[in-house]
Design a protein around this motif. Sequence first.
Motif, PDB file in Angstrom:
ATOM      1  N   VAL A  10       7.973 -57.406 -33.069  1.00  0.00           N
ATOM      2  CA  VAL A  10       7.232 -57.045 -31.849  1.00  0.00           C
ATOM      3  C   VAL A  10       8.204 -56.760 -30.706  1.00  0.00           C
ATOM      4  O   VAL A  10       8.014 -55.810 -29.939  1.00  0.00           O
ATOM      5  N   PHE A  11       9.273 -57.550 -30.593  1.00  0.00           N
ATOM      6  CA  PHE A  11      10.280 -57.317 -29.550  1.00  0.00           C
ATOM      7  C   PHE A  11      10.943 -55.960 -29.713  1.00  0.00           C
ATOM      8  O   PHE A  11      11.060 -55.190 -28.754  1.00  0.00           O
ATOM      9  N   TYR A  12      11.387 -55.654 -30.949  1.00  0.00           N
ATOM     10  CA  TYR A  12      12.051 -54.368 -31.191  1.00  0.00           C
ATOM     11  C   TYR A  12      11.092 -53.200 -30.990  1.00  0.00           C
ATOM     12  O   TYR A  12      11.496 -52.137 -30.508  1.00  0.00           O
ATOM     13  N   THR A  16      11.831 -50.367 -28.249  1.00  0.00           N
ATOM     14  CA  THR A  16      11.926 -48.969 -28.666  1.00  0.00           C
ATOM     15  C   THR A  16      10.962 -48.088 -27.881  1.00  0.00           C
ATOM     16  O   THR A  16      11.331 -46.992 -27.442  1.00  0.00           O
ATOM     17  N   CYS A  17       9.729 -48.557 -27.708  1.00  0.00           N
ATOM     18  CA  CYS A  17       8.761 -47.774 -26.923  1.00  0.00           C
ATOM     19  C   CYS A  17       9.233 -47.604 -25.489  1.00  0.00           C
ATOM     20  O   CYS A  17       9.084 -46.520 -24.914  1.00  0.00           O
ATOM     21  N   HIS A  18       9.799 -48.654 -24.893  1.00  0.00           N
ATOM     22  CA  HIS A  18      10.307 -48.530 -23.527  1.00  0.00           C
ATOM     23  C   HIS A  18      11.498 -47.576 -23.469  1.00  0.00           C
ATOM     24  O   HIS A  18      11.617 -46.794 -22.520  1.00  0.00           O
ATOM     25  N   PHE A  19      12.363 -47.629 -24.473  1.00  0.00           N
ATOM     26  CA  PHE A  19      13.496 -46.703 -24.507  1.00  0.00           C
ATOM     27  C   PHE A  19      13.006 -45.253 -24.553  1.00  0.00           C
ATOM     28  O   PHE A  19      13.463 -44.408 -23.780  1.00  0.00           O
ATOM     29  N   ILE A  20      12.031 -44.979 -25.424  1.00  0.00           N
ATOM     30  CA  ILE A  20      11.472 -43.626 -25.526  1.00  0.00           C
ATOM     31  C   ILE A  20      10.791 -43.233 -24.225  1.00  0.00           C
ATOM     32  O   ILE A  20      10.970 -42.126 -23.711  1.00  0.00           O
ATOM     33  N   PHE A  62       3.663 -58.631 -26.925  1.00  0.00           N
ATOM     34  CA  PHE A  62       4.910 -59.397 -26.930  1.00  0.00           C
ATOM     35  C   PHE A  62       4.863 -60.506 -25.883  1.00  0.00           C
ATOM     36  O   PHE A  62       5.274 -61.640 -26.156  1.00  0.00           O
ATOM     37  N   ALA A  63       4.371 -60.205 -24.691  1.00  0.00           N
ATOM     38  CA  ALA A  63       4.269 -61.220 -23.637  1.00  0.00           C
ATOM     39  C   ALA A  63       3.349 -62.354 -24.077  1.00  0.00           C
ATOM     40  O   ALA A  63       3.634 -63.535 -23.816  1.00  0.00           O
ATOM     41  N   PHE A  64       2.257 -62.023 -24.757  1.00  0.00           N
ATOM     42  CA  PHE A  64       1.347 -63.047 -25.278  1.00  0.00           C
ATOM     43  C   PHE A  64       2.072 -63.937 -26.279  1.00  0.00           C
ATOM     44  O   PHE A  64       1.920 -65.165 -26.255  1.00  0.00           O
TER      45      PHE A  64
END
Length: 160
Positions: A10-12, A16-20, A62-64
Amino acid sequence: RNHKYFFLLVFYAAATCHFIMWTMVETARASTASDTPFMKMFLVLFGWSLAILIGSVVTCFFAFHVWLMSKSMTTIEFCEKQTRRGYDEYVYDRGMIGNIMAVLGDHPLLWFLPLSPPSGDGLHFIDDPSFSPLLPSVSDDVHTSHGIYQSSGNSADMKI
C-alpha cells in the motif's frame, strides 16, 4: 506475518501514484495547448486524472493502515470493535514504537524494504511493557520473565 508486506504494498502504491501525479503536471499543462491532437490530450489528461483519483484513494487507505498500526489493530479487529461492546482495543498495544516494530520488524533501517520480517511466530505475544528489541536485554535478575500470551483467536487470550 504478512502484515508488513501488505503495508509496504500500500505504501509503494501510494508513493508511485504520487510520483506519477506530480511529475505529470507539466505534461498535462503542455497537452492543453491548442495545437495538441485531441487523442493525445485526452490520454494524457485521462492518465493524470486516474493517477490523482487512485492516488487519493490509496493514500487514504494507507493513512487508515498507519492509524491501525499505531493502535496495534488489524482490519478485522477494527470491524469487530465497531460491532461489539466491551471490546478491549488495547490488549496488544505496546506503545507507538513497539506497535510499529511489531508490524515492520525490529530493524528501523529495513522498515521500508521487504526484508527482516517482525520477530515472533504470530501466535505468541510478549506482554512486558519494558521489552524492546532495540534495547539491550536485561538480565534475569531484574526481570524474572516476560509474560507471554498465546493467541487463540479470541479477545480474551490466556496467559501461559
